[in-house]
Each structure stands twice: as structure tokens, then as C-alpha cells.
Design a protein around this motif. Structure first.
Motif, mmCIF file in Angstrom:
data_model
loop_
_atom_site.group_PDB
_atom_site.id
_atom_site.type_symbol
_atom_site.label_atom_id
_atom_site.label_comp_id
_atom_site.label_asym_id
_atom_site.label_seq_id
_atom_site.Cartn_x
_atom_site.Cartn_y
_atom_site.Cartn_z
ATOM 1 N N SER A 97 0.830 -1.203 0.000
ATOM 2 C CA SER A 97 0.000 0.000 0.000
ATOM 3 C C SER A 97 0.866 1.256 0.000
ATOM 4 N N GLN A 99 3.720 1.604 -1.567
ATOM 5 C CA GLN A 99 4.142 1.790 -2.965
ATOM 6 C C GLN A 99 3.018 2.427 -3.776
ATOM 7 N N GLN A 100 1.776 1.994 -3.512
ATOM 8 C CA GLN A 100 0.642 2.566 -4.244
ATOM 9 C C GLN A 100 0.425 4.031 -3.861
ATOM 10 N N HIS A 101 0.374 4.297 -2.541
ATOM 11 C CA HIS A 101 0.125 5.668 -2.071
ATOM 12 C C HIS A 101 1.193 6.648 -2.574
ATOM 13 N N THR A 160 4.401 -3.274 -6.942
ATOM 14 C CA THR A 160 3.023 -3.243 -7.413
ATOM 15 C C THR A 160 2.956 -4.151 -8.650
ATOM 16 N N PHE A 168 -3.477 -4.882 -4.002
ATOM 17 C CA PHE A 168 -2.192 -4.202 -3.832
ATOM 18 C C PHE A 168 -1.365 -4.212 -5.114
ATOM 19 N N ASN A 169 -1.970 -4.737 -6.175
ATOM 20 C CA ASN A 169 -1.296 -4.761 -7.466
ATOM 21 C C ASN A 169 -1.897 -3.761 -8.443
ATOM 22 N N GLU A 171 -2.437 0.062 -9.640
ATOM 23 C CA GLU A 171 -1.842 1.380 -9.461
ATOM 24 C C GLU A 171 -2.935 2.412 -9.222
ATOM 25 N N TYR A 172 -2.572 3.465 -8.484
ATOM 26 C CA TYR A 172 -3.496 4.571 -8.282
ATOM 27 C C TYR A 172 -3.461 5.467 -9.521
ATOM 28 N N ASP A 177 -7.826 7.940 -5.481
ATOM 29 C CA ASP A 177 -7.546 6.552 -5.123
ATOM 30 C C ASP A 177 -6.950 6.446 -3.712
ATOM 31 N N ASN A 178 -6.051 7.359 -3.349
ATOM 32 C CA ASN A 178 -5.460 7.293 -2.005
ATOM 33 C C ASN A 178 -6.570 7.298 -0.950
ATOM 34 N N TRP A 252 -12.477 -0.298 -6.511
ATOM 35 C CA TRP A 252 -11.887 -0.950 -5.331
ATOM 36 C C TRP A 252 -12.782 -1.951 -4.617
#
Ligand SMILES: CC(C)(COP(=O)(O)OP(=O)(O)OC[C@H]1O[C@@H](n2cnc3c(N)ncnc32)[C@H](O)[C@@H]1OP(=O)(O)O)[C@@H](O)C(=O)NCCC(=O)NCCS
Ligand SMILES: [Fe+2]
Ligand SMILES: [Fe+2]
Lengths: 451, 146
Positions: A97, A99-101, A160, A168-169, A171-172, A177-178, A252
Motif C-alpha cells: 500500500s 508503494q501505491q500511495h 506493485t 495491492f497490485n 496502481e493509483y 484513489d489514495n 476498489w
């Protein structure tokens, strides 16, 4: 505070800090912003926290009443194996998460929302750290041949696209998205942590309460901005509109449902004393809670849109529009309000995976029509991703009988960046050996910080 | 009906219910004020503030936390800061149950004293706190208009 804090042995602490430098470069901004957004709060500590005074006897399952395990070898071997998989998956979500954020953190349009997400990310780093503590502070050799260094290496190498769970794979696409992720996906985290408070492995159970206290703020960091956006969305020049939010919710929600595992499963974990609810029971509670969340956000919108209505009148208007799925006084269920997709909509795992169920629960027979339907309910930037393309191909294959369902269930899209050791030129591993200290083994001992 | 009262820690999904109770008490709709307060208490200590849930709806809330060092009072003190019970369900011990839960949490956090402040004109609140065995503190609240 009723928790005991400690730092990982140096080699692991350094590995996490090294990972942070590459994956969470904004972390150093947290102390700079702390006093502005979190005045007088206890400073953030990257450390493992163990709650004191937790139950000492197993609370559910076949061994109920027996003393909890304090070392993996004391667990039922099957339980130990399942638990190890849970800890690795949990660790993957925490680091994943961040890495995504990180990718869209800078795009926040409000500095407070951004500071809150930054704190959420730091706390996720602490949660990942906590899981590494569980993996490295005990002897897992009765359960696995993999050495602790290699388990940690494996977790820190995920990117990701190579994490354990699909949520968790992805991307935002924007800072929306965050926020929606915190409201929906962290909420699943809350359920998992709550179920694991009974865990038969004492160190796991005792890890949960401090994580749950942090998780409560993560949910607020999702829901409060969503409420404010809903209020702002009544203006004709609103930038983040209700339809925009709706599409991100649609992206989501299904992935969140899938984090509970297959609807028919979870009995083994209860029997083994690892969790206190089966997958379907927990998932149903989660769905009800998400529905309540959207009601609250919608009511905030309705009050802003009809400022002359009293509280009771506004509540009644909302209840009628929701019950009829209709439109009254220009307030339209379809166009203005946030709705939870049907639980079988756009599913790739579990009971209703690839069943072609629409947003409202209707069944599709034509796969092209279904793909177009899903496309029209998802954010544009996401539709253009490899994730959606991969899903559409599988969906088509399953519908036409060219891809067996079991194969589709286990298929993950391969993103360009998959896995990897540390990108520094002078190092190939995240976990590197440090000198043997005179009083400790390899990598030294944990440092007790408090009490 | 009295049986389905659950006292539990406050969450972010209690915001709408708390805003509604406040609106019934004060006749003001202040969602942003409660968003700020709920956000504050959740991040400080999510186990501290309590709500009374009656049949799935929030019917009362009590927010507070343990802090030390306020006004030079060094000992850890449990501060009771915001509370309200829906006027429809007053007199049914919800206030008492909320305060019991909050005080139990304060004790578990190591506080040996709870404190709060009441405006002189809020006789209702003063009456309730007196019934909860709160007594006047040897402190004087002072102010100066600027
Ligand atoms: C004060 C308040 C919380 C009491 O809630 P409640 O659920 O009705 O209280 P309870 O039923 O638990 O009452 C507990 C005890 O307090 C007493 N009490 C309650 N209100 C009282 C009052 N106004 N005067 C005197 N005693 C009172 C009750 O008689 C009872 O005592 P007993 O057990 O000895 O008979 C509620 O009236 C309220 O919300 N008031 C407005 C609060 C407000 O303005 N908040 C905004 C500022 S933060
Ligand atoms: Fe987490
Ligand atoms: Fe979280």
C-alpha cells in the motif's frame, strides 16, 4: 501506554530503512509536518509494538481453552503453516500500500488530506515492520525451510504487480484513489486485524491492538475527505464530482471483497484458532458497513444540496430516493448519490468470479456487452490499464470456454516492473549481513525501547 | 429496548449520528466541527471516546482522552471534553454508561483523576456530572476579554 516497543535487529531495521529510501521517499517529510497537523501527538516511532495483558488461552477452535503458543513449534503444524502464510500476506499488503500511495501522494489538492495520508503510509511501514518482527523474532524452522533473511528479502522485493493480493497490485490513477483506498481497503484490514485478535499465536494476537488503533485513523483519513468532497460536489463547478467518486468506489470494492478469501472458506482458520469468523460472515459485515459509510456520505451531500430542509426532512428524502432507486426534487439515485456495487460485480476471485453480474446485480449473457458495461462503470485511467485489459481477456476466455475457470482464478496480470532486488548499484539484496556484535548473533538482538 | 444498548469505542462512521445528536441539542448543523473533533480523538487514542449504540443507531457520545501537563497539572488526567445524549432517550442511563466506559479507559491508561469544565449556565450538565460524583475542583477558571 499498555504496549511494549522494540526495534528490529540491525540488519532487518536497516533493510526496512533501505526499502523506505527507494519506495517511500516522502517519509522524511512526516517529522517536518508533524507539529502542524498532529500537534502534541506522541512522535511517530518505527518500531514493533506488543500489547500487554492479552488473553493467554486459545479463544476459538479445536484447542479452545489451551494455552496460546508463544513459539511457532507449539502450534498445531497446520496452524503454524497457515499463520506463516497470513503473516507474509499481511506484510505484503502493508509494504504494497505504501508503494501505491507514494505514486500519487504529491497530487493531493489539500495539504491536510496529504499529511493524513503521509501519516497513514508511515503507520503502514510500521505494520510491515511489525510483521517482519513476527517473522524474525521466532524460530519458524519447524514450519519452513526458508531462512528468516530470505522471507524478509522476498517481502521487500515485491512491487506493485507482484504482491499476494490483487488490491495491492493496482496502481493509483489520482489522489482520489489514495482516499477511497483508505476508506475501503484499509477497512478490510481492520476486519482482518480484528479477527486475528484471538489468534492462537500469542505474539500475533498481541500485535493486533496497536495496529487497530492506527487503523481507526486510516479509516477516518479515507472517510472524512470523502465526506468533504461529497459536500463540495453539490456546486456546479465542483472538481471531484459524485460520478467520479462512484467510479473509484467501483474500482476498489470488488478487490476489497476478495481480500476476505473465497466466500465458502475460512472454516479451517477458525478451527485452528487463528481467526474468529469465517470469510463469508466477515465479508457480509463488511458489506453492511460499506453501505452505512455511503449512506453517511450521501446524507452529507443531501444536506448541502437542500440547505433549507430540516435534518428530519433531509433524512426522509434520502430514505425515499434510496428505497425507490428513483429521483425526487431533482435528487437522483442514479446520477447524484454513491451506491455500493452488487457484491458479484466485476469479480475475479471467489464464488461469483467471472460470472458476468452487473453493477445492479443483473446477469449478462453476452460477454462483449458485459465488458462494455464494466468499462462504463470504471475510471477512464484505470480502464486503460493492463489490469483491466487482462481481466477482459480472461472474462472473454471464461465466457467462451477457452480459459478454464481455475486458470482464470489464479491468473494475475504481469506488470512491466515485477519484483526485484534493491536497485542500488552496490547491493543486490535488501537484507545485508552486518558485523556480528560481541553480545549478539547475526544481526544482533532486538533493542527494547520501552517501557 | 433498554437491552439493545451497546457502549463501544467511537469510529469514523459515527460522525453522521453524532452530528445529528448535536443538531438536536444545539439546533446547529456543524458537520465540519465534528469531523475535526472525531478525527482528532481517533488519531490520538481510538479506544478512548465512546458512543452508545441503540438498535444500530448512535444515541449518545462522549469524547475525551488522557493527557498530562495541562495547566501545569502534571499527573495524567482523563479529560472529558464533549458529550451528548439524544433528547429522545435521556434518563435511560446512557450518560452513565458512557461515562463509566470512558472512566474505565482512563484508569487503564494510568490516570487517577478525571476532569472536565462546565459553563455556569449549563445546569443540566452540572446536574448530570454531580450525579456522576464529580465535585468542584480546587481550581478557578479565569478569563479576560480581549
Ligand atoms: C447530560 C446528559 C449527557 C445526560 O444524559 P442521560 O443519558 O439522560 O443521563 P442518564 O440517564 O445516564 O443519567 C444519569 C444520572 O444523571 C442524572 N442527571 C441527568 N441529567 C441531569 C440533570 N439535568 N440534572 C440533574 N441530574 C441529571 C440522572 O438523574 C441520573 O442520576 P441517578 O442515576 O442518580 O438517577 C444529557 O442530558 C445531554 O446530552 N445533555 C446535553 C449535553 C450537551 O449540551 N452537550 C454539548 C456540550 S459538550
Ligand atoms: Fe496496515
Ligand atoms: Fe491501514
Amino acid at each position: 501506554m499498555a504496549d511494549h516497543q522494540s526495534q528490529l535487529p540491525r540488519q532487518y531495521h536497516e533493510a526496512v530503512m533501505h526499502w523506505q529510501r527507494h519506495n517511500f521517499p516522502d517519509y522524511p517529510k512526516l517529522p517536518e509536518q508533524w507539529d502542524t497537523y498532529f500537534p502534541k501527538d506522541e512522535a511517530f516511532c518505527l518500531c514493533a509494538r506488543i500489547q500487554q495483558n492479552m488473553p493467554e488461552h486459545i479463544e476459538v477452535g479445536d484447542r479452545k481453552g489451551q494455552p496460546k503458543a508463544v513459539a511457532p513449534r507449539e502450534l498445531d503444524p497446520k496452524a503454524a503453516e497457515e499463520l506463516l502464510a497470513i503473516i507474509r500476506a499481511q506484510a505484503s499488503t502493508e509494504f504494497g500500500s505504501i508503494q501505491q500511495h507514494q505514486a500519487t501522494l504529491a497530487r493531493a489538492s489539500d495539504p491536510q488530506d496529504q499529511a493524513w495520508v503521509l501519516r497513514v503510509m508511515a503507520e503502514e511501514l510500521r505494520h510491515g515492520y511489525q510483521m517482519i518482527h513476527l517473522l524474525t523474532s521466532a524460530d519458524w524452522s519447524p514450519v519452513t525451510d526458508t531462512k528468516p533473511q530470505d522471507m524478509v528479502e522476498e517481502i521487500l522485493s515485491m512491487k506493485t504487480g507482484s504482491h499476494v493480493l490483487a488490491a495491492f497490485n493496482l496502481e493509483y490513477d489520482s489522489f482520489v484513489d489514495n482516499i477511497v483506498f483508505a476508506a475501503f481497503i484499509d477497512r478490510v484490514g481492520k476486519y482482518q486485524l480484528t479477527m486475528q485478535k484471538v489468534n492462537a499465536y500469542q505474539p500475533m494476537a498481541s500485535s493486533m491492538p496497536p495496529m487497530l488503533r492506527e487503523e481507526a485513523f486510516h479509516l477516518a483519513a479515507g472517510v472524512i475527505p470523502m465526506r468533504r468532497w461529497a459536500e463540495a460536489a453539490v456546486k456546479s463547478d465542483a472538481l471531484i464530482t459524485m460520478p467520479v467518486l462512484q467510479k473509484v468506489v467501483n474500482k476498489w470494492f470488488g478487490r476489497g471483497l476478495e481480500m476476505f478469501g473465497d466466500e465458502r472458506g475460512g472454516k479451517t482458520n477458525v478451527r485452528l484458532g487463528l481467526k474468529d469468523k469465517t470469510n463469508r460472515v466477515a465479508q457480509d459485515e463488511y458489506i453492511a458497513e460499506c453501505d452505512k459509510m455511503l449512506d453517511d456520505i450521501n446524507q452529507r451531500y443531501v444536506r448541502a444540496r437542500f440547505p433549507r430542509l430540516s435534518r428530519d426532512e433531509a433524512d426522509a428524502l434520502y430514505a425515499r430516493v434510496k428505497a425507490d432507486r428513483g429521483a425526487i426534487d431533482g435528487l437522483s439515485w442514479d446520477d447524484d448519490l454513491l451506491k455500493l456495487p452488487h457484491a458479484s460485480f466485476f469479480r475475479r476471485r471467489g464464488e461469483s468470479a467471472f460470472q458476468m453480474i452487473g453493477f445492479d446485480g443483473g446477469t449478462f449473457t453476452d460477454v462483449d456487452a458485459y465488458i462494455a458495461h464494466v468499462r462504463d462503470h470504471l475510471p477512464e485511467a484505470y480502464v486503460a490499464s493492463v489490469d483491466v485489459k487482462h481481466w477482459a481477456e480472461l472474462q472473454r476466455g471464461v465466457a467462451r470456454g477457452t480459459v478454464p475457470l481455475e486458470k482464470a482464478l489464479s491468473s494475475m496480470p504481469r506488470l512491466a516492473r515485477v519484483g526485484g532486488a534493491c536497485p542500488c548499484a552496490n547491493s543486490v539484496r535488501w537484507v545485508v549481513d552486518v558485523e556480528v556484535s560481541p553480545n549478539g548473533g547475526l544481526g544482533g538482538q532486538e533493542t527494547r525501547l520501552s517501557p | 429496548m433498554a437491552d439493545d444498548v451497546v457502549i463501544r469505542p467511537m469510529t469514523e462512521l459515527d460522525l453522521e449520528g453524532i452530528t445529528r445528536i448535536d443538531e438536536r441539542i444545539t439546533r446547529q448543523y456543524r458537520p465540519d466541527v465534528w469531523e475535526r473533533r472525531v478525527g482528532y480523538y481517533l488519531r490520538r487514542d481510538a479506544d478512548s471516546s465512546q458512543v452508545a449504540d441503540v438498535g444500530g443507531k448512535v444515541a449518545g457520545f462522549m469524547m475525551g482522552e488522557v493527557r498530562g501537563g495541562e495547566f501545569g497539572l502534571d499527573e495524567p488526567t482523563g479529560w472529558i471534553e464533549f458529550f451528548g445524549v439524544d433528547p429522545d432517550v435521556r434518563g435511560r442511563d446512557l450518560g452513565r454508561k458512557l461515562i463509566d466506559a470512558l472512566l474505565a479507559h482512563f484508569r487503564a491508561q494510568g490516570a487517577h483523576i478525571a476532569r472536565t469544565m462546565v459553563a455556569t449556565r449549563d445546569e443540566d450538565i452540572a446536574g448530570f456530572l454531580k450525579a456522576m460524583q464529580f465535585t468542584p475542583a480546587p481550581l478557578t477558571a479565569l478569563e479576560k476579554r480581549l
